[in-house]
Design a protein around this motif. Structure first.
Motif, PDB file in Angstrom:
ATOM      1  N   GLN A  10      40.453  59.590  29.660  1.00 11.21           N
ATOM      2  CA  GLN A  10      39.209  58.799  30.183  1.00 11.21           C
ATOM      3  C   GLN A  10      38.840  59.279  31.483  1.00 11.21           C
ATOM      4  O   GLN A  10      39.807  59.685  32.186  1.00 11.21           O
ATOM      5  CB  GLN A  10      39.336  57.473  30.046  1.00 11.21           C
ATOM      6  CG  GLN A  10      39.442  56.820  28.489  1.00 11.21           C
ATOM      7  CD  GLN A  10      39.676  55.551  28.570  1.00 11.21           C
ATOM      8  OE1 GLN A  10      38.803  54.765  28.531  1.00 11.21           O
ATOM      9  NE2 GLN A  10      41.074  54.990  28.180  1.00 11.21           N
ATOM     10  N   PRO A 129      45.334  46.703  34.889  1.00  9.18           N
ATOM     11  CA  PRO A 129      44.476  46.802  33.749  1.00  9.18           C
ATOM     12  C   PRO A 129      43.770  45.349  33.632  1.00  9.18           C
ATOM     13  O   PRO A 129      42.607  45.356  33.165  1.00  9.18           O
ATOM     14  CB  PRO A 129      45.454  46.990  32.651  1.00  9.18           C
ATOM     15  CG  PRO A 129      46.705  47.358  33.290  1.00  9.18           C
ATOM     16  CD  PRO A 129      46.660  47.005  34.740  1.00  9.18           C
ATOM     17  N   THR A 130      44.353  44.264  34.073  1.00 13.07           N
ATOM     18  CA  THR A 130      43.569  42.766  33.648  1.00 13.07           C
ATOM     19  C   THR A 130      42.508  42.894  34.695  1.00 13.07           C
ATOM     20  O   THR A 130      41.166  42.006  34.393  1.00 13.07           O
ATOM     21  CB  THR A 130      44.585  41.911  34.088  1.00 13.07           C
ATOM     22  OG1 THR A 130      44.940  41.535  35.259  1.00 13.07           O
ATOM     23  CG2 THR A 130      45.595  41.522  33.013  1.00 13.07           C
ATOM     24  N   HIS A 131      42.368  43.493  35.763  1.00 11.04           N
ATOM     25  CA  HIS A 131      41.380  43.578  36.796  1.00 11.04           C
ATOM     26  C   HIS A 131      40.416  44.856  36.410  1.00 11.04           C
ATOM     27  O   HIS A 131      39.568  45.067  37.392  1.00 11.04           O
ATOM     28  CB  HIS A 131      41.903  43.428  38.109  1.00 11.04           C
ATOM     29  CG  HIS A 131      42.463  42.188  38.479  1.00 11.04           C
ATOM     30  ND1 HIS A 131      44.122  41.834  38.426  1.00 11.04           N
ATOM     31  CD2 HIS A 131      42.022  40.928  38.783  1.00 11.04           C
ATOM     32  CE1 HIS A 131      44.165  40.781  38.715  1.00 11.04           C
ATOM     33  NE2 HIS A 131      43.073  40.150  38.970  1.00 11.04           N
ATOM     34  N   THR A 132      40.740  45.639  35.462  1.00 18.61           N
ATOM     35  CA  THR A 132      40.008  47.000  35.347  1.00 18.61           C
ATOM     36  C   THR A 132      39.880  47.887  36.448  1.00 18.61           C
ATOM     37  O   THR A 132      38.984  48.238  36.870  1.00 18.61           O
ATOM     38  CB  THR A 132      38.747  46.687  34.744  1.00 18.61           C
ATOM     39  OG1 THR A 132      37.928  45.872  35.481  1.00 18.61           O
ATOM     40  CG2 THR A 132      38.871  45.994  33.529  1.00 18.61           C
ATOM     41  N   ASP A 150      36.487  51.397  38.426  1.00 15.61           N
ATOM     42  CA  ASP A 150      36.380  50.310  37.341  1.00 15.61           C
ATOM     43  C   ASP A 150      36.718  51.139  35.934  1.00 15.61           C
ATOM     44  O   ASP A 150      36.000  51.802  35.438  1.00 15.61           O
ATOM     45  CB  ASP A 150      34.926  49.827  37.265  1.00 15.61           C
ATOM     46  CG  ASP A 150      34.755  48.835  36.322  1.00 15.61           C
ATOM     47  OD1 ASP A 150      35.705  48.550  35.441  1.00 15.61           O
ATOM     48  OD2 ASP A 150      33.736  48.232  36.285  1.00 15.61           O
ATOM     49  N   THR A 151      38.022  50.473  35.557  1.00  6.88           N
ATOM     50  CA  THR A 151      38.526  51.213  34.433  1.00  6.88           C
ATOM     51  C   THR A 151      37.910  50.708  33.206  1.00  6.88           C
ATOM     52  O   THR A 151      38.298  51.098  32.019  1.00  6.88           O
ATOM     53  CB  THR A 151      40.040  51.091  34.289  1.00  6.88           C
ATOM     54  OG1 THR A 151      40.442  49.690  34.364  1.00  6.88           O
ATOM     55  CG2 THR A 151      40.724  52.000  35.472  1.00  6.88           C
ATOM     56  N   SER A 152      36.860  49.885  33.256  1.00  6.57           N
ATOM     57  CA  SER A 152      36.454  49.198  31.981  1.00  6.57           C
ATOM     58  C   SER A 152      34.876  49.839  31.680  1.00  6.57           C
ATOM     59  O   SER A 152      34.334  49.707  30.532  1.00  6.57           O
ATOM     60  CB  SER A 152      35.817  47.736  32.272  1.00  6.57           C
ATOM     61  OG  SER A 152      34.998  47.497  33.072  1.00  6.57           O
ATOM     62  N   LYS A 153      34.657  50.876  32.353  1.00  6.66           N
ATOM     63  CA  LYS A 153      33.252  51.699  32.199  1.00  6.66           C
ATOM     64  C   LYS A 153      33.487  53.080  32.287  1.00  6.66           C
ATOM     65  O   LYS A 153      33.553  53.708  33.231  1.00  6.66           O
ATOM     66  CB  LYS A 153      32.448  51.299  33.474  1.00  6.66           C
ATOM     67  CG  LYS A 153      32.056  49.752  33.498  1.00  6.66           C
ATOM     68  CD  LYS A 153      31.054  49.592  34.587  1.00  6.66           C
ATOM     69  CE  LYS A 153      30.745  48.000  34.506  1.00  6.66           C
ATOM     70  NZ  LYS A 153      29.954  47.472  35.841  1.00  6.66           N
TER      71      LYS A 153
END
Length: 165
Positions: A10, A129-132, A150-153
């Motif tokens: 990713q 990971p919990t804070h992305t 930002d690892t959520s996007k």
């Protein structure tokens, strides 16, 4: 390594959160990291700053310790004079953050290249990971750089870094 390997394949856009004027040129560019190559012993994370694809963070095991090195290349793939600098993880770590003070080979390289102030560098990688959050830092006296992703996007995968085969 486990937290990083979960991000393998990713790419993520980042932003410079430090306030040093030296980082203004980076703030003007799109910054993307790509967790490109992952194995049990090594993770390679190219860092793309605009059209500059010269940098790769390499986290790997060396001499029984986890290390961070910086692979710097020219556009033709040849090694930059200032490459493979970094250090081994020190004992100041948490479940989410690792610090890597400059090792002796790095200090010798920085002396040889006329940048002795960089011998005091400590790099840090933070993965939450919990804070992305993925963050990279470089700190030394009178200098601080931090970029956060930002690892959520996830974003589109960038081109291969310079020198990748």
């Amino acid at each position: 390594m486990h937290r990083l390997s979960q991000l393998c394949g990713q790419a993520f856009e980042g932003r410079i959160v430090s306030e040093d004027k030296e980082d203004d040129s980076w703030r003007a560019e799109r910054v993307v990291m790509h967790v490109r190559e992952c194995s049990d012993d090594e993770i390679r994370i190219p860092l793309h700053v605009g059209d500059d694809h010269s940098r790769t963070w390499v986290i790997h095991h060396e001499g029984g310790r986890l290390t961070l090195h910086h692979d710097h290349r020219h556009e033709d793939g040849s090694l930059d004079a200032i490459t493979w600098y970094g250090g081994a993880r020190d004992d100041r770590l948490s479940g989410s953050r690792m610090n890597f003070p400059a090792d002796d080979a790095t200090k010798a390289l920085f002396d040889a290249e006329g940048i002795p102030q960089s011998k005091e560098n400590t790099w840090a990688i933070e993965v939450r990971p919990t804070h992305t959050l993925f963050a990279y830092e470089m700190e030394r006296p009178n200098r601080f750089f931090r970029v956060e992703f930002d690892t959520s996007k996830p974003v589109a995968t960038p081109p291969a870094p310079w020198g990748a085969e």
